[in-house]
Every structure is written in structure tokens, then in C-alpha cells.
Design an enzyme around this catalytic site. Structure first.
Site, PDB file in Angstrom:
ATOM      1  N   GLY A  86      53.135  10.945 -15.988  1.00  0.00           N
ATOM      2  CA  GLY A  86      52.573  12.403 -15.888  1.00  0.00           C
ATOM      3  C   GLY A  86      52.309  12.722 -14.373  1.00  0.00           C
ATOM      4  N   CYS A 113      54.370   4.259 -15.654  1.00  0.00           N
ATOM      5  CA  CYS A 113      53.805   5.216 -14.302  1.00  0.00           C
ATOM      6  C   CYS A 113      52.482   5.484 -14.401  1.00  0.00           C
ATOM      7  CB  CYS A 113      54.877   6.417 -14.476  1.00  0.00           C
ATOM      8  SG  CYS A 113      55.167   6.891 -12.927  1.00  0.00           S
ATOM      9  N   TYR A 114      52.067   7.022 -14.478  1.00  0.00           N
ATOM     10  CA  TYR A 114      50.897   7.080 -14.603  1.00  0.00           C
ATOM     11  C   TYR A 114      49.996   6.550 -15.786  1.00  0.00           C
ATOM     12  CZ  TYR A 114      46.631  10.024 -15.107  1.00  0.00           C
ATOM     13  OH  TYR A 114      45.222  10.429 -15.027  1.00  0.00           O
ATOM     14  N   HIS A 200      60.314   3.944 -15.353  1.00  0.00           N
ATOM     15  CA  HIS A 200      60.371   4.465 -16.727  1.00  0.00           C
ATOM     16  C   HIS A 200      61.497   3.668 -17.439  1.00  0.00           C
ATOM     17  CE1 HIS A 200      57.916   7.973 -16.072  1.00  0.00           C
ATOM     18  NE2 HIS A 200      58.161   7.813 -14.554  1.00  0.00           N
ATOM     19  N   GLU A 202      62.095   4.374 -20.542  1.00  0.00           N
ATOM     20  CA  GLU A 202      62.500   5.493 -21.719  1.00  0.00           C
ATOM     21  C   GLU A 202      63.843   6.164 -21.113  1.00  0.00           C
ATOM     22  OE1 GLU A 202      59.409   7.599 -19.546  1.00  0.00           O
ATOM     23  OE2 GLU A 202      59.956   5.475 -19.745  1.00  0.00           O
ATOM     24  N   VAL A 257      71.375  22.775 -41.165  1.00  0.00           N
ATOM     25  CA  VAL A 257      71.089  21.372 -41.507  1.00  0.00           C
ATOM     26  C   VAL A 257      69.558  21.129 -41.679  1.00  0.00           C
ATOM     27  CG1 VAL A 257      70.831  20.524 -39.006  1.00  0.00           C
ATOM     28  CG2 VAL A 257      71.326  18.986 -40.760  1.00  0.00           C
ATOM     29  N   ASP A 258      68.505  21.757 -41.049  1.00  0.00           N
ATOM     30  CA  ASP A 258      67.026  21.627 -41.123  1.00  0.00           C
ATOM     31  C   ASP A 258      66.644  21.993 -42.666  1.00  0.00           C
ATOM     32  OD1 ASP A 258      67.270  20.721 -38.577  1.00  0.00           O
ATOM     33  OD2 ASP A 258      66.562  22.542 -37.772  1.00  0.00           O
ATOM     34  N   LYS A 400      66.351  15.972 -34.450  1.00  0.00           N
ATOM     35  CA  LYS A 400      67.266  16.343 -35.045  1.00  0.00           C
ATOM     36  C   LYS A 400      68.503  15.273 -35.637  1.00  0.00           C
ATOM     37  CE  LYS A 400      68.765  20.197 -35.302  1.00  0.00           C
ATOM     38  NZ  LYS A 400      68.831  21.337 -36.424  1.00  0.00           N
TER      39      LYS A 400
END
Length: 544
Positions: A86, A113-114, A200, A202, A257-258, A400
């Protein structure tokens, strides 16, 4: 808008499997019981990536704000908590804090991190402003090779840093697990179930980040890793049946598609209790209304009611310029049309929609207060406050790519599942300025050429979206020795994982050349074509 609490799409299932192994198959309608991971959002631009990476490891996750109470996450049966990064500094007044329940429940915690700095600050350590900021690649060196978090990893490896503050003193009971040249404490742990990372894991820039997350999920949290499309279908079918009971459902079908996955999932759950309503709002692509009707009536066997509301939508958009007003106008008219169509069917209790998680994250809703509202999605923030129909949104917590996998699991045709996303407000937000029938027809012709050339170049499935935008700019041109004054058409093509971030595509020059030549030669009123090379951020994928 209120959420449908009985339909929280939380398939944290209990079966056999580790990490990316195969999960136990559950019979249709069986009610699995399982696990979830809570991702607490402190405002990082990477928070959604944390949730994605966890799900890629077959563990269900949801993002919640730092203000979330225990009763708002207990339904997940959480096996652990991940604290995001953050922009704040933990020592500033009003800085977000780790909720008390995280410590009271004694859940495993990973601070990033934060999130790591918040743990240090609240548990008795000290965080200060760094003398030197650390952004970009760094080389991390382990100083505790026994840590579960780094199990099976080399002594040193590359990570991605993005911070200005640093940990000066660890809380009681914690020790350093790793360091970089600029961060003496780049990872920490208490030898039990609380760990923190200054970097990070991710992001793709930390190549071994997924392994770190995997170790946290399966070594520390003891997750089973059973979040799969098959189990999602089984869980969703059961939840839909429980929520709907003997009620009647109408599904907002667009052909994308949704909504297609939503319709087939509903049909599997409740059969003839479902009626799909397809509204031609006049904002669709060339020949799309005809193709959608043919696909769903002939090939999928769903009950489909067609409503042509072109004139109504054009009337509600007359004179509207502001993009947010456009989105809300389309959303509100959309619901009115559906309610009127439902009244002709007799008893109708529910409206099914293909709302996705990025829609929820980007729109300001009661469940999402940390993220700034980027735009109102017509089926999230654009809906009327007092709807007559209750909502069924089985895909509300999916990205998605997860929806596409569910579609394949349900047996939808490949060409339907890989179809590029199309915005709910349709071409209304790709016509810059006022939306008129003539301008829509012009844009439809441009867009058809873009997609046709992209498909001919075998690029369609490699792109997240590719489309045309009709700008409100006009330029002077020369065609056949005559002066012209026509519109500028912009071409947009991006790659993305989930629409939260996107990069513009380096299309081959010959493809761009064919697109440009065809548009200026085949589409009246357009005499100039430009290519958008803006990524997201700073731009959005759609122009409005």
C-alpha cells in the site's frame, strides 16, 4: 446495489490435491466444504495479482478492505490471511491497520511490503523512513535456510522491490529470514505462522514468487488446493438451487462469454425455470443480434426471448456526452427493459447477470471501499438502487480466465469461450461524444474490419481485446483529388490477464496498414486511422 449474500461464489473445497495437482471430482449438486484465503487490501496496485496468484495455485481467495470485520470473512472458512502492500506509511496518523481479528483467530499471516510493515508496527517493532528508496530488481539473500517460506529455493534469488520505508527493529519473537543490499530485513518470521516480505512475490518480476506463495499456502496454511472449474460448477449449481428454490429466473444474455457461462450454469442448475432474455440495445457489433439468437436457440437449446429496444436506448442516450452518464443511462434502461419483459412472462423472481470480480473491484460497491472507483460498470455501480428483481450473479468473484475455464468445463463451444470481452454499455462507450444511429453504423463498419484483419492474421486468440473507437475529432483529408472532412478512427489492441492492467500490442505494420487502408476506403465519413499505444495504467482499456 445490494449483493446476493446467499450466492457468494466461494468454492474453497475440501478434497485431495496439492498445489497444481488434480482435485477430486465432485458430483453435480454435491455441497463441498473447504478453504479460503483472505487478501486484505491496503491500497496496493498489485492486490488483485495476489488474489490471482493464490487462485492459480487452486486455493480460493477474496479481496477485502482493511476495515472488514470477522463476520464479513468467516464464510470463507479462511486458512490464512495475506496482507497487501500500500502507499501509506504505518507511522502516519490514520494509516490502515491489520484488523484485530487476524491476530485473535491465530491464523497464518503473510505480510507483503506495507503488510509486513504493518505487522512490525502493530506487534512492537519499528518502521522508519528509509535513507534510500528501493524500487525495481534486487537480489535477495537468505539468512535462515530452514524457513518454510523459502523451502526448496536457492540461497539467493531475484525479487521486485517497491518501497520507501524500512524495518529498523523487529517485534519480539521475530527474526530476519533474508536481506538485500538496501534492506537488512527483507523477510521476517516468528518461527510459527506469521511471516513478512518487503518485496512483492505476486508480480512476474519476482520469478520465484509463485513458489513462495505456494510454500505459504501449503507448508504454512496446510491448504489442500482444490479450487478447480469442476468443483466451482458443482458448488455453484448447489448454491443456485438453494437460492432460487422454485423461483423463476431471467438471464441477461448478451452472447459474450460472461453471460453465456452464466446462462448455461443456470440452465444446468434449474432447467426450465430459466428464461434468457436477449435485448438488442442497438449498441452491438455488426450482425451480432442475429448470431446470438442462432447460437442459443439452435445449439444450446435455451429458452430465449428477443427484445428489440434499439429506439429506447438511443433515446436515453440522446445528447449525452459524459462517459459515466452514458454507463448509468445504459444500465438503468437495461433493467427497465428486463423488468418489462419479465412482466410478460408471468411470475419472475430473479435476474441473473455475468458480473465478474474485476467489475466489482473497479466499481465502488459496499464490499470494496479501499480501491478508488475507476468507472461505473453498468451491472455493478450503474444499476438502480431499488430493483424489483433479486440478483443471481454466480461469476461475481471470478476473473475472466477462470470464467473461460468454467465455460469449457460446461461444454461451451471453443469459439464462444475465447471470444474477446465486450463492454456492457456496448458501442456507446466506443463512440466518443454523442451516440447516434449514423455514428454507431460508422463504428460498426470500422470495428468489423479490425476484427476481420486480426483474425486473418491469426492474432485474435492471442489478444485480450482488439477494436475500433470512433472519436469526436474530424480532420481534413484528400480522396480522389477532393477535400474531405471526416472522422478519426482509433484502433486499440491490448494484452491482459484480467483487465486490471493491460499492455498495448505491437501489431505488425502490415496488419495495421491493411486495417487503415480498408477503413478509409470502405467506411464513409472516416478519413484517418490512428493506433492507440497507451497501456493500462495510465489509460483504461476502453476510451470511456
Amino acid at each position: 446495489m445490494t449483493t446476493t449474500g446467499d450466492l457468494e461464489v466461494s468454492s474453497y473445497l475440501q478434497a485431495a490435491s496439492q498445489a497444481e495437482g488434480a482435485a477430486t471430482e465432485l458430483a453435480d449438486g454435491e455441497r463441498p466444504v473447504g478453504e479460503g484465503m483472505v487478501v486484505i487490501d491496503f491500497g496496493s496496485q498489485y492486490t488483485h495479482l495476489i488474489a490471482r496468484r493464490v487462485r492459480e495455485l487452486h486455493v480460493y481467495s477474496e479481496i477485502v478492505p482493511a476495515t472488514a470485520a470477522w463476520d464479513q470473512v468467516s464464510h470463507l472458512d479462511p486458512k490464512g490471511v495475506i496482507l497487501s502492500g500500500g502507499p501509506a506509511s504505518v507511522y502516519d496518523a490514520g494509516a490502515p491497520r491489520v484488523p484485530d481479528w487476524v491476530f485473535e483467530k491465530r491464523l497464518p499471516v503473510l505480510g507483503i511490503c506495507y503488510g509486513m510493515q504493518a505487522l512490525v508496527h502493530q506487534l512492537g517493532g519499528k518502521v522508519v523512513a528509509g535513507a534510500k528508496r528501493e524500487y525495481g530488481h534486487s537480489l535477495l539473500h537468505q539468512n535462515n535456510m530452514e524457513a518454510d517460506l523459502f523451502c526448496g529455493m536457492p540461497p539467493s534469488f531475484q525479487v521486485w522491490m517497491s518501497h520507501g520505508d524500512r524495518v529498523e527493529a523487529l517485534p519480539p519473537g521475530f527474526s530476519s529470514l533474508a536481506f538485500t543490499d538496501n534492506s537488512p530485513i527483507a523477510a521476517m518470521g516468528n518461527g510459527q505462522n506469521i511471516v513478512g516480505l518487503q518485496f512483492h512475490p505476486e508480480v512476474n518480476h519476482t520469478p520465484l514468487g509463485k513458489t513462495i506463495l505456494q510454500n505459504f499456502l501449503f507448508q504454512t496454511c496446510r491448504c489442500q488446493g482444490t479450487w478447480t472449474p469442476r468443483n466451482f460448477v458443482a458448488e455453484s449449481v448447489a448454491r443456485i438451487r438453494e437460492q432460487v428454490g422454485d423461483g423463476q429466473v431471467i438471464c441477461a444474455l448478451s452472447g459474450g462469454v460472461d453471460s453465456s457461462v452464466t446462462a448455461v450454469l443456470l440452465h444446468r442448475a434449474i432447467g426450465e425455470q430459466l428464461t434468457c432474455i436477449f435485448v438488442n440495445n442497438g449498441l452491438m457489433r455488426l450482425e451480432e443480434p442475429e448470431r446470438v439468437q442462432a447460437t442459443f436457440r439452435r445449439h444450446l437449446g435455451l429458452k430465449l426471448q428477443f427484445v428489440d429496444a434499439t429506439d429506447r436506448f438511443l433515446a436515453c442516450l440522446k445528447g449525452v456526452i459524459d462517459p459515466e452518464v452514458k454507463r448509468k443511462a445504459v444500465g438503468q434502461e437495461f433493467i427497465r427493459v428486463f423488468e418489462e419483459a419479465a412482466s410478460q412472462l408471468g411470475r419472475t423472481d430473479f435476474l441473473a447477470q455475468g458480473t465478474l470480480y474485476p467489475d466489482v473491484i473497479e466499481s465502488q460497491t459496499p464490499e470494496n471501499r479501499t480501491s478508488a472507483r475507476i468507472k461505473t460498470h453498468h451491472n455493478v455501480g450503474g444499476l438502480p438502487e431499488h430493483m424489483k428483481l433479486k440478483l443471481v450473479e454466480p461469476l461475481r468473484y471470478l476473473f475472466k480466465d477462470e470464467v473461460r475455464n468454467v465455460g469449457l468445463e460446461l461444454g461451451l463451444p471453443h469459439e464462444m469461450v475465447v471470444r474477446q470481452p465486450f463492454p456492457g454499455p456496448g458501442l456507446a462507450i466506443r463512440v466518443i461524444g454523442e451516440v447516434t444511429k449514423d455514428r454507431l453504423d460508422t463504428l460498426r463498419a470500422c470495428d468489423w474490419i479490425v476484427i476481420d484483419e486480426i483474425k486473418k492474421a491469426n492474432l485474435y486468440e492471442d489478444l485480450w481485446q482488439s477494436f475500433a473507437v470512433l472519436t469526436d475529432s474530424r480532420t481534413v483529408g484528400v480522396m480522389g483529388d477532393y477535400r474531405t472532412y471526416g472522422y478519426v478512427c482509433a484502433v486499440r489492441a491490448v494484452t491482459s490477464e484480467d483487465a486490471m492492467t493491460a499492455d498495448w500490442v505491437r501489431l505488425p505494420y502490415d496488419v495495421l496498414g491493411r486495417i487503415s487502408n480498408r477503413i478509409v476506403n470502405e467506411v464513409p465519413n472516416v478519413n484517418r486511422v490512428v493506433y492507440d499505444i497507451t497501456s493500462k495504467p495510465p489509460g483504461t482499456i476502453e476510451w470511456e
